[in-house]
Design an enzyme around this catalytic site. Sequence first.
Site, PDB file in Angstrom:
ATOM      1  N   GLU A 218      -8.486 -10.706   9.765  1.00 50.20           N
ATOM      2  CA  GLU A 218      -7.579 -11.117  11.196  1.00 50.20           C
ATOM      3  C   GLU A 218      -6.506 -11.795  10.482  1.00 50.20           C
ATOM      4  O   GLU A 218      -6.660 -11.733  11.391  1.00 50.20           O
ATOM      5  CB  GLU A 218      -9.045 -11.595  11.130  1.00 50.20           C
ATOM      6  CG  GLU A 218     -10.472 -11.576  11.679  1.00 50.20           C
ATOM      7  CD  GLU A 218     -11.222 -11.587  10.518  1.00 50.20           C
ATOM      8  OE1 GLU A 218     -10.629 -11.411   9.456  1.00 50.20           O
ATOM      9  OE2 GLU A 218     -12.583 -11.682  10.637  1.00 50.20           O
TER      10      GLU A 218
ATOM     11  N   GLU B 212      -7.075  -8.232  -1.143  1.00 50.58           N
ATOM     12  CA  GLU B 212      -8.265  -8.486  -1.853  1.00 50.58           C
ATOM     13  C   GLU B 212      -6.357  -8.592  -2.676  1.00 50.58           C
ATOM     14  O   GLU B 212      -5.684  -7.851  -3.423  1.00 50.58           O
ATOM     15  CB  GLU B 212      -9.075  -8.372  -2.179  1.00 50.58           C
ATOM     16  CG  GLU B 212     -10.126  -7.910  -1.396  1.00 50.58           C
ATOM     17  CD  GLU B 212     -11.445  -7.849  -1.101  1.00 50.58           C
ATOM     18  OE1 GLU B 212     -11.429  -7.392  -2.629  1.00 50.58           O
ATOM     19  OE2 GLU B 212     -12.049  -8.083  -1.054  1.00 50.58           O
TER      20      GLU B 212
HETATM   21  N1  THU Z   1     -13.568 -10.595   4.889  1.00 49.50           N
HETATM   22  C1  THU Z   1     -12.466 -10.381   6.259  1.00 49.50           C
HETATM   23  O1  THU Z   1     -11.545  -9.906   6.376  1.00 49.50           O
HETATM   24  N2  THU Z   1     -12.854 -10.562   7.645  1.00 49.50           N
HETATM   25  C2  THU Z   1     -13.599 -11.611   7.713  1.00 49.50           C
HETATM   26  O2  THU Z   1     -14.638 -11.014   9.021  1.00 49.50           O
HETATM   27  C3  THU Z   1     -14.984 -11.883   6.741  1.00 49.50           C
HETATM   28  C4  THU Z   1     -14.570 -11.544   5.613  1.00 49.50           C
HETATM   29  C5  THU Z   1     -13.148 -10.311   4.140  1.00 49.50           C
HETATM   30  C6  THU Z   1     -12.215 -10.658   3.019  1.00 49.50           C
HETATM   31  C7  THU Z   1     -12.830 -10.931   1.481  1.00 49.50           C
HETATM   32  O3  THU Z   1     -11.899  -9.431   1.428  1.00 49.50           O
HETATM   33  C8  THU Z   1     -13.839  -9.545   1.247  1.00 49.50           C
HETATM   34  O4  THU Z   1     -14.056  -9.470   3.423  1.00 49.50           O
HETATM   35  C9  THU Z   1     -15.588  -9.673   1.138  1.00 49.50           C
HETATM   36  O5  THU Z   1     -15.408 -11.158   1.507  1.00 49.50           O
END
Ligand code: THU
Length: 226
Positions: free
Chosen positions: A148, A137
Amino acid sequence: MRLPEPMLSRKDAGARFLAEMLPPAPAAGMQLSPWAAPPPRDAASPRARREIQDAGEEIFNRGVSGQDRQVAGMEEGDRQHPAPTAPPGRPHGDKLQLLLRRSQEAKHSAYCPYSRFPVGAALLTAGGEIFSGCNVENACYSLGVCAERTAILKAISEGHTSFRAMAIASDMGDNFIVPCGACRQVMREFGTDWDIYLTKADGTYIVKRLEELLPLSFGPEDLKKV
Ligand code: THU
């Protein structure tokens, strides 16, 4: 007089073992332990039959106890049938367990101070290598990247473009983690015919083909159709 049972292939024996020994599949949700492949959706369909066979292979690929082999009509050291073949491209046995574990491990590297929602992913290439990724993030929120896509970008940047499977892990105990729409589209760039393992925190999973996660998708082939 009871005729002797015909010799079963390992695959069929596995399928029979499953059909006879395992409790019926849950009607909805398909929650599975990590050692089981998905149960059939419709026992009458050819696809369901293939899934039962796949599940049988899964049991054998992971190695069953001597007692279970007897139940399935198999003897230790029986070599007159070919070794079980996995469904095309689908990881199984130790490789699948490793893929699932790597997704869990990657989750621990997540940089998610804003959402506090760690996600890990592990991507299996056609050549058998595994690339992992976590969500990363940013204080400028929109620049955050999902686990992913991190895994895919790592693999692509190391020269891999052909993928067999991805496992995704989160801390959710009651829900399978599912990829966001953007990640589905990025996955789809590399084909619709590979498997995505959606896990819960305890390692149970369901598996979906990418084309199930993103039906009627747009991809590189479409650009050639004009
Ligand atoms: N996120 C992922 O990395 N993969 C997913 O399949 C769903 C959401 C992350 C994005 C963000 O950093 C956090 O989870 C909350 O949305």
